[in-house]
Design a protein around this motif. Structure first.
Motif, PDB file in Angstrom:
ATOM      1  N   GLU A  50      23.789  48.182  10.438  1.00  9.52           N
ATOM      2  CA  GLU A  50      24.032  47.256   9.335  1.00  9.52           C
ATOM      3  C   GLU A  50      25.476  47.440   8.887  1.00  9.52           C
ATOM      4  OE1 GLU A  50      22.110  47.441   5.117  1.00  9.52           O
ATOM      5  OE2 GLU A  50      24.304  47.458   5.159  1.00  9.52           O
ATOM      6  N   SER A  61      28.530  43.191   5.500  1.00 12.10           N
ATOM      7  CA  SER A  61      27.784  42.972   4.258  1.00 12.10           C
ATOM      8  C   SER A  61      28.604  42.593   3.028  1.00 12.10           C
ATOM      9  CB  SER A  61      26.936  44.218   3.947  1.00 12.10           C
ATOM     10  OG  SER A  61      26.175  44.585   5.068  1.00 12.10           O
ATOM     11  N   PRO A  62      29.381  41.517   3.103  1.00  5.32           N
ATOM     12  CA  PRO A  62      30.141  41.087   1.919  1.00  5.32           C
ATOM     13  C   PRO A  62      29.225  40.428   0.885  1.00  5.32           C
ATOM     14  CG  PRO A  62      30.422  39.496   3.681  1.00  5.32           C
ATOM     15  CD  PRO A  62      29.608  40.630   4.252  1.00  5.32           C
ATOM     16  N   ASN A  63      29.790  40.163  -0.269  1.00  6.93           N
ATOM     17  CA  ASN A  63      29.032  39.538  -1.342  1.00  6.93           C
ATOM     18  C   ASN A  63      29.487  38.091  -1.508  1.00  6.93           C
ATOM     19  OD1 ASN A  63      27.911  42.104  -1.881  1.00  6.93           O
ATOM     20  ND2 ASN A  63      29.760  42.629  -3.045  1.00  6.93           N
ATOM     21  N   HIS A  90      35.107  46.067   2.831  1.00  5.46           N
ATOM     22  CA  HIS A  90      34.307  45.276   3.766  1.00  5.46           C
ATOM     23  C   HIS A  90      34.992  45.197   5.128  1.00  5.46           C
ATOM     24  CE1 HIS A  90      32.781  43.492  -0.141  1.00  5.46           C
ATOM     25  NE2 HIS A  90      31.717  44.027   0.405  1.00  5.46           N
ATOM     26  N   TYR A 137      24.060  42.470   5.922  1.00  3.67           N
ATOM     27  CA  TYR A 137      23.188  42.470   4.737  1.00  3.67           C
ATOM     28  C   TYR A 137      23.999  41.914   3.571  1.00  3.67           C
ATOM     29  CZ  TYR A 137      19.936  44.515   1.248  1.00  3.67           C
ATOM     30  OH  TYR A 137      19.044  44.723   0.221  1.00  3.67           O
ATOM     31  N   GLY A 153      25.392  40.394   0.164  1.00  6.17           N
ATOM     32  CA  GLY A 153      25.137  40.502  -1.270  1.00  6.17           C
ATOM     33  C   GLY A 153      24.970  39.078  -1.770  1.00  6.17           C
ATOM     34  N   TYR A 175      19.551  46.384  -7.133  1.00 10.94           N
ATOM     35  CA  TYR A 175      20.132  46.694  -5.820  1.00 10.94           C
ATOM     36  C   TYR A 175      19.303  47.751  -5.076  1.00 10.94           C
ATOM     37  CZ  TYR A 175      24.127  47.940  -2.719  1.00 10.94           C
ATOM     38  OH  TYR A 175      24.964  48.184  -1.662  1.00 10.94           O
ATOM     39  N   ASP A 202      16.980  47.491  -1.669  1.00 14.42           N
ATOM     40  CA  ASP A 202      17.265  48.314  -0.486  1.00 14.42           C
ATOM     41  C   ASP A 202      16.021  49.070  -0.004  1.00 14.42           C
ATOM     42  OD1 ASP A 202      19.594  48.377   1.067  1.00 14.42           O
ATOM     43  OD2 ASP A 202      20.786  49.163  -0.594  1.00 14.42           O
ATOM     44  N   TYR A 213      23.700  52.636   8.323  1.00 17.40           N
ATOM     45  CA  TYR A 213      24.278  51.834   7.252  1.00 17.40           C
ATOM     46  C   TYR A 213      25.766  52.161   7.172  1.00 17.40           C
ATOM     47  CZ  TYR A 213      19.495  51.132   5.353  1.00 17.40           C
ATOM     48  OH  TYR A 213      18.179  50.792   5.171  1.00 17.40           O
ATOM     49  N   VAL A 224      28.682  51.845   5.155  1.00 22.54           N
ATOM     50  CA  VAL A 224      29.009  51.483   3.775  1.00 22.54           C
ATOM     51  C   VAL A 224      30.014  52.494   3.207  1.00 22.54           C
ATOM     52  CG1 VAL A 224      28.035  50.936   1.499  1.00 22.54           C
ATOM     53  CG2 VAL A 224      26.593  50.710   3.518  1.00 22.54           C
ATOM     54  N   GLN A 271      29.712  54.308  -2.238  1.00 22.31           N
ATOM     55  CA  GLN A 271      28.272  54.131  -2.441  1.00 22.31           C
ATOM     56  C   GLN A 271      27.447  55.312  -1.919  1.00 22.31           C
ATOM     57  OE1 GLN A 271      26.596  50.217  -1.766  1.00 22.31           O
ATOM     58  NE2 GLN A 271      28.555  49.225  -2.120  1.00 22.31           N
ATOM     59  N   HIS A 303      24.411  55.928  -4.125  1.00 27.93           N
ATOM     60  CA  HIS A 303      23.358  54.926  -3.935  1.00 27.93           C
ATOM     61  C   HIS A 303      22.562  55.209  -2.658  1.00 27.93           C
ATOM     62  CE1 HIS A 303      21.328  51.054  -3.562  1.00 27.93           C
ATOM     63  NE2 HIS A 303      21.813  50.968  -2.335  1.00 27.93           N
TER      64      HIS A 303
HETATM   65  N1  ARG Z   1      27.013  44.130  -0.395  1.00 33.57           N
HETATM   66  C1  ARG Z   1      27.297  45.495  -0.707  1.00 33.57           C
HETATM   67  C2  ARG Z   1      28.694  45.620  -1.298  1.00 33.57           C
HETATM   68  O1  ARG Z   1      29.546  44.832  -0.994  1.00 33.57           O
HETATM   69  C3  ARG Z   1      27.202  46.383   0.502  1.00 33.57           C
HETATM   70  C4  ARG Z   1      25.824  46.489   1.093  1.00 33.57           C
HETATM   71  C5  ARG Z   1      25.593  47.813   1.725  1.00 33.57           C
HETATM   72  N2  ARG Z   1      24.306  47.934   2.342  1.00 33.57           N
HETATM   73  C6  ARG Z   1      23.183  48.253   1.739  1.00 33.57           C
HETATM   74  N3  ARG Z   1      22.084  48.273   2.428  1.00 33.57           N
HETATM   75  N4  ARG Z   1      23.147  48.575   0.453  1.00 33.57           N
HETATM   76  O2  ARG Z   1      28.959  46.516  -2.054  1.00 33.57           O
END
Ligand code: ARG
Length: 563
Positions: free
Chosen positions: A117, A120-122, A131, A157, A159, A306, A310, A328, A330, A334, A337
């Motif tokens: 994974e 994963s942008p928002n 990212h 994944y 956001g 969040y 997850d 993951y 990331v 994080q 998290h």
């Molecule tokens: N979208 C999140 C961000 O930009 C990252 C996601 C990471 N993956 C996850 N499974 N929490 O901060």
């Protein structure tokens, strides 16, 4: 490439010493000093009673050299072995010629499935440097796993859920434009989000509307979900274009919004496990015992968070894919998290809890265009490409020979960004440096591409063809062996990088290989040589070119044939 040599040493030394052949095989390391041969073995590893130094002397004396191993000599508690370089040379050149793009790959992961994974942008938020790192590191991990024989599913994944999407919808009613949305959804949604966010800061009313809107989304209200679905679909379409430019494909566009049933099940599992505590109407899990604090899993108004999403996603993913490993990618921002997430999965005693891995990385500092801050991936890529294009134009003759200068500029600039990023260990922060990115010298992406393009050019210009049956006995120069030794190491690099998943290992290797090639240019000529010599040398360069290309592809870069 070295296995048959190591096996020959292990078998004989095991017979002489009574030690375990496997222990010997695993314990054979390149000696600290090059003059000490090719492999060194530390006698204490055998765990045999006696004086290690004396044993080293005895065993080395008894060791019979043969067609693979040319020398065994003791040095303190070590025995150093030399291998027959000509056998290695013949093996390597044959293997590369036969396997080509597959040279270096192995099948150790056969039948196993990994999910990676990454990116994963928002939606409606900037695609920031974090990212970017996730994107290129994640893609690297996919390539590496595939090279080790795994089946890989790449997953994005997004956001795309949470109160801020309620806010976005409220904002779109006020500031949205259908036309702009069609043109560039990613940028337009971002603009809308910035405007409404500013307004919401002074107007609590807007926050309430956003909260109410998101609640309707979570309740599955079709009207509100329709709009949100369009935002999502259009953003994904645009993202796909940008990823395509990086040569990256996602098998699955998942996202926080896609976690549905899994979340209720996650809540139920947490409750059954007695982990959920009420706190002023909200629900949380207490991870204080593990120094991970308390984590909210459901808000007062019943909406989720969040972390909850997850946990739900993890459960659904396992049921859908039955993976053997899930990674993951990331940012280290994080870490907390992901620790909470993995700990929770652990506490739920899910039988697949040991398959989760977080691959983290540090920050890129000061990444902005020369004009200002970058917020979108596309801007980062365009900017570097344009700069690179300018640099290339300065060499007029060469530039005139390029059929697709834009494409070349794009690949060279990507190489520059990637290699700068991959140069150090992932966890390190680094400062984005335009001068370094644009430089063609030193340990840079352009340097690696240049080494590859130069090898291609040599093959084009040679007056002989690649001939696998060339007479290799004419290859006697040390430069040949330096290249062969590097090329021979590539399969081991592919294997051993699986342990750390550090792109820097591959970058270091690729840079060293390129340097050996550059050094060889000075003495090992192909043009104006007798045919048999030209053929044999060309085959050596060919093995270097194939290996360099394979390494660049694992890093996620298209090897260039001209630049
Ligand atoms: N979208 C999140 C961000 O930009 C990252 C996601 C990471 N993956 C996850 N499974 N929490 O901060």
């Amino acid at each position: 490439m070295f296995d048959r040599f190591k096996t020959a040493i292990a078998e004989q030394l095991s017979e002489i010493s009574g030690g375990d052949a496997k222990v010997i095989f695993e314990g054979l390391q390149p000696p600290k000093e090059e003059t000490h041969g090719d492999f060194s073995f530390a006698i204490p590893r055998l765990r045999i009673k006696g004086n290690p130094k004396q044993m080293a002397i005895d065993f080395a004396e008894k060791f019979k050299t043969n067609e693979l191993i040319t020398k065994a000599a003791s040095s303190g508690p070590f025995i150093n072995f030399s291998i027959d370089k000509n056998v290695l040379r013949d093996d390597v050149l044959k293997a590369v010629y036969e396997q080509k793009e597959k040279y270096g790959t192995n099948t150790t992961g056969k039948g196993q499935h990994a999910i990676v994974e990454f990116s994963s942008p928002n939606i409606a938020k900037p695609f920031h440097a974090g990212h970017l790192r996730s994107t290129i590191i994640g893609h690297f991990i996919c390539q590496l796993y595939k090279a080790n024989g795994w089946d890989v599913t790449s997953m994005n994944y997004l956001g795309d859920w949470g109160k801020q999407y309620g806010l976005l919808a409220v904002g779109f009613k006020k500031y949205g434009s259908e036309e702009k949305l069609e043109q560039d959804p990613i940028k337009h949604l971002y603009e809308v989000y910035v405007s409404i966010n500013a307004e919401a800061e002074n107007d609590p009313n807007i926050q309430d509307q956003a909260r109410a809107y998101f609640k309707r989304m979570e309740e599955g209200d079709e009207e509100v979900l329709g709009l949100w679905q369009r935002f999502r679909d259009m953003s994904i379409a645009k993202y796909k274009d940008i990823y395509a430019r990086l040569g990256i494909h996602f098998d699955v566009y998942s996202g926080e919004s896609q976690v549905t049933n899994g979340m209720n099940r996650a809540m139920k599992l947490l409750e059954d496990a007695g982990m959920v505590k009420e706190d002023d109407g909200a629900q949380l899990i207490d991870l204080e015992k593990y120094k991970l604090g308390k984590a909210l899993v459901k808000k007062k108004d019943g909406t989720t968070l969040y972390l909850t999403r997850d946990i739900g996603a993890a459960i659904e993913r396992y049921e859908t894919y039955k993976f053997d490993k899930i990674i993951y990618v990331v940012s280290s921002q994080q870490d907390h998290h992901l620790k909470q997430l993995f700990k929770t999965i652990d506490l739920l005693k899910l039988p697949y809890a040991d398959k989760f891995q977080h691959i983290n990385y540090g920050l890129i500092l000061g990444m902005s265009t020369r004009k200002g801050t970058v917020v979108f991936l596309e801007d980062i890529l365009d900017n570097t490409r344009d700069h690179m294009h300018e640099v290339m134009k300065q060499n007029e003759d060469k530039y005139a020979q390029l059929e697709e200068p834009e494409y070349v500029a794009d690949v060279v600039s990507k190489s520059a960004i990637y290699v700068q990023d991959f140069a150090a260990r992932r966890i390190k922060d680094y400062k984005f440096n335009w001068d370094r990115v644009l430089s063609f010298e030193g340990d840079t992406g352009p340097y690696l591409q240049y080494a590859h393009a130069r090898l291609c050019s040599m093959e084009r210009r040679a007056n002989v063809k690649i001939n696998p049956n060339a007479d290799l006995s004419v290859l006697t120069e040390p430069a040949v062996y330096s290249i062969i030794t590097m090329v021979a190491q590539w399969p081991d690099v592919v294997k051993s990088t699986m342990e750390t998943l550090e792109p820097s290992t591959v970058v270091t290797y690729t840079t060293r290989l390129s340097r050996e090639i550059a050094r060889a240019w000075e003495t090992l000529w192909v043009v104006n040589q007798p045919e048999n010599i030209a053929e044999a040398r060309l085959l050596v360069y060919y093995s270097a070119r194939i290996t360099l290309g394979n390494a660049l592809r694992i890093l996620g870069l298209d090897p260039l044939e001209r630049m």
